[in-house]
Scaffold this motif. Structure first.
Motif, short mmCIF file in Angstrom:
data_model
loop_
_atom_site.label_atom_id
_atom_site.label_comp_id
_atom_site.label_asym_id
_atom_site.label_seq_id
_atom_site.Cartn_x
_atom_site.Cartn_y
_atom_site.Cartn_z
N ASP A 80 0.78 -1.29 0.04
CA ASP A 80 0.07 -0.07 0.04
C ASP A 80 1.04 1.14 0.03
OD1 ASP A 80 -2.32 -1.72 0.21
OD2 ASP A 80 -2.68 -1.25 2.17
N PHE A 81 1.89 1.23 0.92
CA PHE A 81 2.83 2.42 0.85
C PHE A 81 3.53 2.60 -0.64
CE2 PHE A 81 6.89 4.29 1.23
CZ PHE A 81 6.88 5.41 2.28
N ILE A 82 3.83 1.56 -1.16
CA ILE A 82 4.46 1.78 -2.72
C ILE A 82 3.42 2.21 -3.42
CG2 ILE A 82 5.53 0.59 -4.57
CD1 ILE A 82 6.51 -1.76 -2.56
N ASP A 83 2.17 1.81 -3.40
CA ASP A 83 1.13 2.22 -4.52
C ASP A 83 0.77 3.92 -4.28
OD1 ASP A 83 1.17 -0.09 -5.53
OD2 ASP A 83 -0.77 -1.05 -4.26
N ARG A 84 0.74 4.20 -2.97
CA ARG A 84 0.24 5.35 -2.53
C ARG A 84 1.33 6.48 -2.52
NH1 ARG A 84 -3.67 2.59 1.92
NH2 ARG A 84 -5.54 2.03 0.55
N VAL A 86 5.06 6.18 -3.16
CA VAL A 86 6.29 6.10 -3.97
C VAL A 86 6.11 6.63 -5.45
CG1 VAL A 86 8.17 4.74 -4.70
CG2 VAL A 86 7.47 4.43 -2.42
N LYS A 87 6.61 7.99 -5.80
CA LYS A 87 6.38 8.29 -7.18
C LYS A 87 7.44 7.78 -8.21
CE LYS A 87 3.14 10.78 -5.23
NZ LYS A 87 1.97 9.91 -5.07
N GLU A 88 8.55 7.60 -7.77
CA GLU A 88 9.59 7.14 -8.51
C GLU A 88 9.44 5.78 -9.24
OE1 GLU A 88 10.30 8.65 -5.77
OE2 GLU A 88 11.15 10.36 -6.22
N ARG A 89 9.06 5.69 -10.29
CA ARG A 89 8.73 4.33 -10.81
C ARG A 89 9.81 3.09 -10.80
NH1 ARG A 89 6.04 3.82 -16.70
NH2 ARG A 89 5.88 1.56 -17.00
N ASN A 90 11.08 3.78 -10.82
CA ASN A 90 12.37 2.61 -10.74
C ASN A 90 12.33 2.09 -9.44
OD1 ASN A 90 13.01 2.54 -13.42
ND2 ASN A 90 14.67 4.00 -13.04
N LEU A 91 12.21 3.04 -8.28
CA LEU A 91 12.09 2.74 -6.82
C LEU A 91 11.24 2.06 -6.49
CD1 LEU A 91 13.41 2.67 -4.20
CD2 LEU A 91 12.16 4.94 -3.67
N ALA A 92 9.79 2.03 -7.15
CA ALA A 92 8.59 1.45 -6.80
C ALA A 92 8.65 -0.12 -7.36
CB ALA A 92 7.52 2.10 -7.46
N GLU A 93 9.31 -0.25 -8.49
CA GLU A 93 9.33 -1.69 -8.98
C GLU A 93 10.47 -2.34 -8.12
OE1 GLU A 93 10.67 -0.64 -13.14
OE2 GLU A 93 8.63 -0.28 -13.89
N ASP A 94 11.47 -1.60 -7.75
CA ASP A 94 12.51 -2.27 -6.93
C ASP A 94 11.99 -2.85 -5.59
OD1 ASP A 94 14.53 -1.88 -8.84
OD2 ASP A 94 15.48 -0.32 -7.74
N LEU A 95 11.20 -2.09 -5.01
CA LEU A 95 10.50 -2.14 -3.86
C LEU A 95 9.17 -3.42 -4.02
CD1 LEU A 95 9.81 1.35 -2.50
CD2 LEU A 95 11.39 -0.62 -1.24
N VAL A 96 8.56 -3.38 -4.97
CA VAL A 96 7.90 -4.34 -5.26
C VAL A 96 8.51 -5.77 -5.39
CG1 VAL A 96 6.27 -5.33 -6.93
CG2 VAL A 96 6.20 -3.05 -6.26
N ASN A 97 9.72 -5.56 -6.38
CA ASN A 97 10.78 -6.75 -6.58
C ASN A 97 11.00 -7.37 -5.15
OD1 ASN A 97 11.95 -8.82 -8.05
ND2 ASN A 97 13.86 -7.55 -8.06
N ALA A 98 11.30 -6.33 -4.26
CA ALA A 98 11.87 -7.03 -2.85
C ALA A 98 10.85 -7.89 -2.14
CB ALA A 98 12.41 -5.52 -2.11
#
Length: 145
Positions: A80-84, A86-98
């Motif tokens: 939810d934190f990532i979705d709501r 995190v604006k940087e797409r690369n960081l969001a993808e890295d976090l989801v991957n983590a």
């Protein structure tokens, strides 16, 4: 009926985030906390902690127990934190991957701690833990009825 002040909710949420388990003693309106034995299985209880556990065993209806979230709940908060937030797409993808990896919480924390979102995450997570404490109060009160 159990009700907590915002200060008590905040204190319990903070202790849960530190890996503690909390017990609210209803008659004395006192919060007791000790390491969660799932996290600290080699931890030796202090005499005071043993006394509290003895009191809980003797009079369980006088205590409300507060525990940390389960792993799936923690994962949902991270997602939810990532979705709501995190604006940087690369960081969001890295976090989801983590979140898909073993030791996902550690990987997520490492990435967040190296980002500009560190404080935002800490505040977000704490607010979700405050909500979690309030949910546990509601459950306790519902079970009492």
């Amino acid at each position: 009926m159990l009700s907590l002040t915002e200060k008590e909710v905040d204190f319990i949420a903070t202790q849960l985030l530190k890996g503690m388990v909390c017990f609210y003693q209803i008659d004395k309106k006192k919060i007791h906390f000790m390491p969660d034995d799932e996290d600290y299985f080699n931890y030796d209880l202090t005499p005071d902690e043993e006394d509290i556990l003895d009191e809980i065993d003797a009079e369980p209806d006088n205590f409300a127990e507060f525990t940390k979230m389960e792993v799936p709940q923690e994962h949902q908060i991270m997602q939810d934190f990532i979705d709501r937030r995190v604006k940087e797409r690369n960081l969001a993808e890295d976090l989801v991957n983590a979140l898909t990896k073993p030791k996902s919480m550690t990987a997520f924390k490492f990435l967040i701690d190296e980002s500009k979102y560190q404080e935002d995450w800490a505040e977000y997570r704490k607010s979700k833990y405050q909500d979690w404490v309030k949910e546990q109060v509601d459950s306790f009160n519902y079970a009492e009825n």
